[in-house]
Design an enzyme around this catalytic site. Structure first.
Site, PDB file in Angstrom:
ATOM      1  CB  THR A   1      -0.946   0.028   1.219  1.00 39.31           C
ATOM      2  OG1 THR A   1      -1.818  -1.104   1.157  1.00 39.31           O
ATOM      3  CG2 THR A   1      -1.788   1.298   1.225  1.00 39.31           C
TER       4      THR A   1
ATOM      5  CG  PHE B   1       0.214   4.642   3.746  1.00 36.59           C
ATOM      6  CD1 PHE B   1      -0.951   4.784   4.490  1.00 36.59           C
ATOM      7  CD2 PHE B   1       0.708   3.362   3.521  1.00 36.59           C
ATOM      8  CE1 PHE B   1      -1.606   3.672   4.996  1.00 36.59           C
ATOM      9  CE2 PHE B   1       0.059   2.243   4.028  1.00 36.59           C
ATOM     10  CZ  PHE B   1      -1.112   2.403   4.764  1.00 36.59           C
TER      11      PHE B   1
END
Length: 376
Positions: free
Chosen positions: A281, A283
């Site tokens: 992921t 960020f």
């Protein structure tokens, strides 16, 4: 029968004339740029271009040729504008993009907010970027985190924007446009799901598994191999871990990060159970001030376009002509305007790069609006 070689010879001659005329046209465009530099007049004149396209369309014969000539001249005028933007930039007519260069981010002593609860992956991303001893706290929603930064209660917000398997976090794209905070950094956190249980639990005892629906889906191969296990969705992976701790039931387990396991004192019954071992992921780190580091190499922008054929094609051409590499494009519906979209684009570069400034200048002149979300 038509002689193919003779046709090609004629085409070569015509093409030579076209190139000569094109270069003559671009020379005159240079004079136009000099005039606009002196007068301060804008490069893009939509009404003038509309009139010009109508005029050349009327000169052509037949529907196909009229459409083709319109497309041809539209592209030539687009190229002309880019050339004029380049000359104006070289002539010192450079716009202030609103961002200030800094040597580094003031992370020491900073307060960092993230969305979710303790032990969530956003928590892990905040600690990964700012360090294990960072002053971090959490809020419930993305908008709450943005509000904390904009109000000055937090120095930075850490929010997920993209997952390598699930794609864009579309809700965040919408929220980015509602606040003036800018992206100042990014960090990539591997999604490493573990099966967590109470201290006395064993894998063979498990009957019920709790987690966020996406985490359950991302771990489906392992979980579905235990057909007798009941899978129950929760609002967050860390919430699932907390439930297992609070219930104290050794037949219950949570799919969550090992960070959550350490935080809630849970035992890792099975590490790394996700289907895709490379799942990651991305960020983004947001701050209130519009700043960028000297070594920043990525720029995020968003813009809206007139609802006409070819507008996106022409806008993206500014990247091509200026040799700026686009690494991502995402579109989101504009609320209250059916079938119209806002585009989010990531490009490589720094706001001090002449080619980047030239591309952004052209887009800013031709899009309905342009916002630089950050250089990081």
């Amino acid at each position: 029968m038509v002689d193919l070689l003779e046709c090609r010879k004629e085409l070569d001659g015509i093409d030579r004339q076209i190139v000569e005329l094109f270069e003559k046209r671009m020379e005159i465009c240079g004079h136009v740029a000099e005039s606009k530099l002196a007068s301060g007049k804008a490069v893009y004149d939509g009404e003038r271009e509309r009139q010009k396209l109508e005029a050349v369309e009327a000169m052509a014969h037949g529907d196909f040729n009229r459409t083709a000539v319109t497309e041809l001249f539209s592209q030539m005028m687009t190229i002309s504008r880019r050339y004029q933007y380049k000359l104006l930039e070289e002539g010192g007519k450079s716009e202030d993009l609103g961002f200030r260069r800094v040597e580094g981010l003031p992370a020491k002593g900073a307060r960092i907010v993230y969305q979710g609860v303790e032990g969530a992956y956003s928590h892990g991303a905040a600690l990964q970027y700012f360090g294990e001893e960072a002053d971090v706290y959490h809020v419930e929603h993305f908008g709450d985190a943005m509000e904390e930064v904009q109000a000055g209660r937090a120095d930075f917000a850490v929010l997920p924007i993209e997952n390598s398997s699930a794609g864009a976090v579309v809700d965040l794209y919408d929220i980015l446009t509602r606040y003036s905070n800018s992206i100042v950094a990014e960090t990539f956190l591997p999604v490493n799901h573990a099966l967590l249980g109470t201290a006395e639990a064993e894998e063979e005892q498990i009957k019920t598994v709790y987690s966020h629906p996406q985490a359950l889906m991302q771990s489906s191969e392992y979980l579905n191999s235990h057909r007798d296990w009941k899978q129950i969705s929760m609002e967050n992976t860390a919430v699932a871990a907390r439930k297992v701790l609070e219930d104290g039931d050794p037949t219950q387990a949570a799919v969550a990060s090992e960070i959550a396991g350490r935080l809630y004192g849970l035992k890792v019954l099975k590490p790394s159970i996700q289907n895709n071992k490379g799942n990651t992921t991305r960020f983004v780190i947001l701050a209130r001030e519009q700043v960028y580091r000297r070594d920043a190499g990525k720029i995020s922008i968003c813009f809206e376009l007139p609802h006409r054929s070819g507008t996106l094609y022409n806008i993206l051409g500014h990247f091509i002509f200026n040799h700026v590499n686009m690494v991502m494009i995402e579109s989101r519906p504009i609320p209250g305007r059916n079938w119209e979209y806002r585009f989010f684009v990531d490009i490589e570069g720094n706001l001090e790069d002449a080619a980047v400034k030239n591309a952004l200048k052209g887009i800013g002149a031709e899009a309905l609006n342009l916002r630089i979300l950050g250089n990081y």
